[in-house]
Design a protein around this motif. Structure first.
Motif, PDB file in Angstrom:
ATOM      1  N   PRO A 110       2.289  10.483 -11.865  1.00  0.00           N
ATOM      2  CA  PRO A 110       2.474  10.078 -10.456  1.00  0.00           C
ATOM      3  C   PRO A 110       2.333  11.253  -9.498  1.00  0.00           C
ATOM      4  N   VAL A 111       1.742  11.006  -8.334  1.00  0.00           N
ATOM      5  CA  VAL A 111       1.702  12.035  -7.278  1.00  0.00           C
ATOM      6  C   VAL A 111       2.223  11.418  -5.985  1.00  0.00           C
ATOM      7  N   LYS A 112       2.706  12.295  -5.081  1.00  0.00           N
ATOM      8  CA  LYS A 112       3.350  11.776  -3.867  1.00  0.00           C
ATOM      9  C   LYS A 112       2.357  11.584  -2.727  1.00  0.00           C
ATOM     10  N   ASN A 113       1.155  12.172  -2.871  1.00  0.00           N
ATOM     11  CA  ASN A 113       0.180  12.127  -1.784  1.00  0.00           C
ATOM     12  C   ASN A 113      -1.080  11.403  -2.260  1.00  0.00           C
ATOM     13  N   PRO A 114      -1.499  10.348  -1.527  1.00  0.00           N
ATOM     14  CA  PRO A 114      -2.675   9.601  -1.989  1.00  0.00           C
ATOM     15  C   PRO A 114      -3.921  10.469  -2.111  1.00  0.00           C
ATOM     16  N   ASP A 115      -3.994  11.559  -1.311  1.00  0.00           N
ATOM     17  CA  ASP A 115      -5.177  12.434  -1.381  1.00  0.00           C
ATOM     18  C   ASP A 115      -5.324  13.089  -2.752  1.00  0.00           C
ATOM     19  N   ASP A 116      -4.203  13.203  -3.491  1.00  0.00           N
ATOM     20  CA  ASP A 116      -4.250  13.882  -4.804  1.00  0.00           C
ATOM     21  C   ASP A 116      -4.450  12.894  -5.954  1.00  0.00           C
ATOM     22  N   ALA A 117      -4.671  11.610  -5.637  1.00  0.00           N
ATOM     23  CA  ALA A 117      -4.646  10.603  -6.707  1.00  0.00           C
ATOM     24  C   ALA A 117      -6.042  10.169  -7.149  1.00  0.00           C
ATOM     25  N   ASP A 118      -6.169   9.938  -8.481  1.00  0.00           N
ATOM     26  CA  ASP A 118      -7.394   9.322  -9.010  1.00  0.00           C
ATOM     27  C   ASP A 118      -7.324   7.807  -8.880  1.00  0.00           C
ATOM     28  N   LEU A 119      -6.098   7.295  -8.861  1.00  0.00           N
ATOM     29  CA  LEU A 119      -5.889   5.850  -8.767  1.00  0.00           C
ATOM     30  C   LEU A 119      -4.865   5.599  -7.663  1.00  0.00           C
ATOM     31  N   ILE A 120      -5.257   4.805  -6.664  1.00  0.00           N
ATOM     32  CA  ILE A 120      -4.321   4.480  -5.571  1.00  0.00           C
ATOM     33  C   ILE A 120      -4.017   2.989  -5.641  1.00  0.00           C
ATOM     34  N   LEU A 121      -2.725   2.661  -5.678  1.00  0.00           N
ATOM     35  CA  LEU A 121      -2.341   1.249  -5.756  1.00  0.00           C
ATOM     36  C   LEU A 121      -1.376   0.910  -4.623  1.00  0.00           C
ATOM     37  N   TYR A 122      -1.626  -0.228  -3.973  1.00  0.00           N
ATOM     38  CA  TYR A 122      -0.701  -0.745  -2.978  1.00  0.00           C
ATOM     39  C   TYR A 122      -0.145  -2.063  -3.505  1.00  0.00           C
ATOM     40  N   ASN A 123       1.174  -2.128  -3.634  1.00  0.00           N
ATOM     41  CA  ASN A 123       1.819  -3.375  -4.048  1.00  0.00           C
ATOM     42  C   ASN A 123       2.305  -4.073  -2.779  1.00  0.00           C
ATOM     43  N   THR A 124       1.676  -5.185  -2.440  1.00  0.00           N
ATOM     44  CA  THR A 124       1.752  -5.726  -1.084  1.00  0.00           C
ATOM     45  C   THR A 124       2.703  -6.913  -0.943  1.00  0.00           C
ATOM     46  N   CYS A 125       3.038  -7.194   0.341  1.00  0.00           N
ATOM     47  CA  CYS A 125       3.928  -8.312   0.695  1.00  0.00           C
ATOM     48  C   CYS A 125       3.224  -9.152   1.757  1.00  0.00           C
ATOM     49  N   SER A 126       3.302 -10.475   1.633  1.00  0.00           N
ATOM     50  CA  SER A 126       2.636 -11.303   2.646  1.00  0.00           C
ATOM     51  C   SER A 126       3.590 -12.319   3.262  1.00  0.00           C
ATOM     52  N   ILE A 127       4.882 -12.024   3.179  1.00  0.00           N
ATOM     53  CA  ILE A 127       5.869 -13.002   3.639  1.00  0.00           C
ATOM     54  C   ILE A 127       5.716 -13.278   5.131  1.00  0.00           C
ATOM     55  N   ARG A 128       5.405 -12.223   5.906  1.00  0.00           N
ATOM     56  CA  ARG A 128       5.095 -12.395   7.327  1.00  0.00           C
ATOM     57  C   ARG A 128       3.799 -11.655   7.627  1.00  0.00           C
ATOM     58  N   GLU A 129       3.135 -12.088   8.698  1.00  0.00           N
ATOM     59  CA  GLU A 129       1.843 -11.512   9.094  1.00  0.00           C
ATOM     60  C   GLU A 129       1.903  -9.972   9.151  1.00  0.00           C
ATOM     61  N   LYS A 130       2.983  -9.452   9.783  1.00  0.00           N
ATOM     62  CA  LYS A 130       3.082  -8.002   9.978  1.00  0.00           C
ATOM     63  C   LYS A 130       3.086  -7.252   8.648  1.00  0.00           C
ATOM     64  N   ALA A 131       3.826  -7.812   7.684  1.00  0.00           N
ATOM     65  CA  ALA A 131       3.908  -7.165   6.366  1.00  0.00           C
ATOM     66  C   ALA A 131       2.535  -7.160   5.713  1.00  0.00           C
ATOM     67  N   ALA A 132       1.814  -8.275   5.848  1.00  0.00           N
ATOM     68  CA  ALA A 132       0.494  -8.388   5.216  1.00  0.00           C
ATOM     69  C   ALA A 132      -0.492  -7.410   5.835  1.00  0.00           C
ATOM     70  N   GLN A 133      -0.362  -7.171   7.163  1.00  0.00           N
ATOM     71  CA  GLN A 133      -1.302  -6.272   7.855  1.00  0.00           C
ATOM     72  C   GLN A 133      -1.198  -4.838   7.375  1.00  0.00           C
ATOM     73  N   LYS A 134      -0.007  -4.477   6.856  1.00  0.00           N
ATOM     74  CA  LYS A 134       0.225  -3.068   6.524  1.00  0.00           C
ATOM     75  C   LYS A 134      -0.796  -2.538   5.536  1.00  0.00           C
ATOM     76  N   VAL A 135      -1.160  -3.354   4.552  1.00  0.00           N
ATOM     77  CA  VAL A 135      -2.095  -2.852   3.544  1.00  0.00           C
ATOM     78  C   VAL A 135      -3.471  -2.615   4.166  1.00  0.00           C
ATOM     79  N   PHE A 136      -3.841  -3.462   5.144  1.00  0.00           N
ATOM     80  CA  PHE A 136      -5.163  -3.256   5.753  1.00  0.00           C
ATOM     81  C   PHE A 136      -5.170  -1.987   6.600  1.00  0.00           C
ATOM     82  N   SER A 137      -4.033  -1.671   7.247  1.00  0.00           N
ATOM     83  CA  SER A 137      -4.034  -0.423   8.019  1.00  0.00           C
ATOM     84  C   SER A 137      -4.036   0.783   7.076  1.00  0.00           C
TER      85      SER A 137
END
Ligand code: 5AD
Ligand code: SF4
Length: 481
Positions: free
Chosen positions: A66-93
């Protein structure tokens, strides 16, 4: 339902060493990604947080670090939430910011509810994404990763027909004292505003034998608090021959040597039984706190929300809780501005807050979600009015909480010390009834059970000092509320 903590959580930090036990899931070739790095960021509820702990375990077993900075990663994963529109938008930003950065060749994956909801369409919206995988398909992750590592560009895990839970003993738990344990996945309720049944699929309960074996192992590893998880945790139905009811399961976990606190979230009012209250009453290690989302105080709104209970039936459950010998605190979730909610409906929600006397309320503005039953009814309450109702409700609840907390001043409570702020010389603990208490203390208290005398109260937390005889043994525990 489960996600009462909708917030951005920091990327998983690995604080415990990897269990050496082998996993019952298909792990693919263990160590295949030796030397590679991953960054995993989690949005949403405890279920998502715990899913990420399991995913991280699978990755570490494959050799990822594991690394703390996405710039240092070979694999980047976002575990997302879609309960409300705002939460779902976060992954796109996040993905937008990431595209601008460009840089090295890496694998980008989207997990969780937004992944399940968008499906293959995700690749059109965000071409840099290589993996789209919903939570019901996590047991296929090793195989999916193998295909990506061998050069395949786009891979999906979107099947919702998994009849099993995602189980792995490789889980990398993020908290050294409190362990999340999934007991049921998915949801069979059909609340008209909610995406969860589509994104997490149908209810699947884990056999009690497996749950108890996991809890026993966790207690042996030194975890003292177990938090049983499920979107509708009390709808648990044991598929194993033991056929334990939910309250029997609670008792079995509570009686386990080494386990000092058991919490469970989230309960659905329809399946909330007096046996649960009786179990809490007779077992001090079952925390005296119940999260029981009501969503609205108006019967007309509850009917349209398809919540399957009336205000009166909900209040009966509350009465059962209030009649317990132990003082059990209750928290809830509320949605304001659901389509068709009138001022009168809203006032009924305010009066319900007075009737119940909640110790905590998580409140949200209604957010129409794709493919839900309520979507076609429109979004009739204007945003500004939703904002006003939310503000009024939160102010009303702050006053209730302040009064309830003030009544705790001068009393002693046992806290599990969860953190320490060196700059302030303050430790922070949590009572069994889920109140936060700040008190002067040192870092070596973290993880210990201490008795605190409450000296002051705010709406959201208490302040105190260590009681004269402060260390609490398991035998003495459970007093106070
Ligand atoms: N809009 C607003 N809030 C919602 N919740 C669930 N779906 C929605 C929605 N569409 C809230 C409910 C639930 C909590 C986790 O999120 O209050 O209990
Ligand atoms: Fe909770 Fe209802 Fe959503 Fe199920 S459908 S997760 S019960 S809000």
């Amino acid at each position: 339902m489960g996600s009462n903590l909708v917030q951005i959580l920091p990327a998983i930090t690995m604080s415990r060493s990897l269990s050496t036990a082998s996993s019952p899931m298909r792990e693919g070739s263990v160590g295949a990604a030796k030397g590679k790095t991953f960054y995993l960021e989690t949005f949403g509820c405890q279920m998502n947080v715990h899913d990420s702990e399991k995913v991280a375990g699978v990755l570490v077993a494959r050799g990822y670090r594991p690394v703390k900075n996405p710039d240092d990663a070979d694999l980047i994963l976002y575990n997302t939430c879609s309960i409300r529109e705002k939460a779902a938008q976060k992954v796109f930003s996040r993905l937008g910011a990431f595209r601008k950065r460009g840089g090295r060749d890496r694998i980008v994956g989207v997990l969780g509810c937004v992944a399940q909801q968008e499906g293959e369409a995700f690749f059109e919206r965000a071409p840099q994404v290589n993996l789209v995988c919903g939570s019901a398909s996590y047991s296929h992750l090793p195989a999916l990763l193998e295909r990506l590592e061998s050069g395949q560009r786009r891979v999906t895990g979107l099947s919702l027909d998994a009849d099993q839970c995602f189980e792995t003993e490789l889980t990398r738990r993020d908290n050294p004292f409190r362990a999340y344990v999934t007991i049921i996945e998915g949801c069979d309720k059909a609340c008209s505003y909610c995406v969860v049944p589509q994104t997490r699929g149908a209810e699947r309960s884990r056999p009690s034998s497996k749950i108890l074996a996991e809890c026993r192992r966790l207690a042996d590893e030194g975890y003292t608090e177990i938090q049983l998880l499920g979107q509708t945790v009390n709808s648990y139905r044991d598929p194993s021959p033991a056929h334990l009811s939910f309250s029997e399961l609670l008792i079995r976990v509570a009686e386990m040597p080494g386990v000092r606190r058991v919490r469970f979230t989230t309960s659905h009012p329809q399946d909330f039984t007096p046996e649960i209250v009786a179990a809490i009453d007779s077992h001090p290690s079952l925390c005296n706190h119940i999260h029981l989302p009501v969503q609205s105080g108006s019967n007309a709104v509850l009917r349209r929300m398809r919540r399957t209970y009336t205000r009166e039936e909900y209040l009966e459950k509350i009465m059962c809780i209030r009649n317990a010998r132990r003082a059990i605190s209750v928290s809830t979730d509320i949605i304001v501005g659901f389509c068709g909610e009138t001022e009168r409906d809203f006032e009924e929600t305010l009066s319900l807050l007075d009737n119940v006397g909640y110790d905590q309320v998580f409140s949200f503005k209604y957010s129409p979600r794709p493919k839900t039953a309520a979507l076609v009814w429109g979004d009739s309450v204007p945003e500004t009015e939703k904002g006003r109702r939310l503000e009024v409700l939160q102010q009303h609840q702050r006053e209730i909480q302040l009064r309830r907390n003030q009544a705790r001043v001068g009393k002693e409570f046992e806290v599990l010390v969860e953190g320490f702020q060196a700059r302030l010389g303050q430790a922070v603990g949590r009572t069994t009834s889920n109140q936060i208490v700040n008190f002067p203390g040192e870092s070596d208290l973290v993880g210990r059970y201490i008795r605190i005398l409450v000296t002051g109260a705010g709406a959201n937390s208490l302040v105190g000092v260590k009681a004269a005889r402060s260390e609490v043994t398991r035998e003495e525990q459970g007093a106070g509320a």
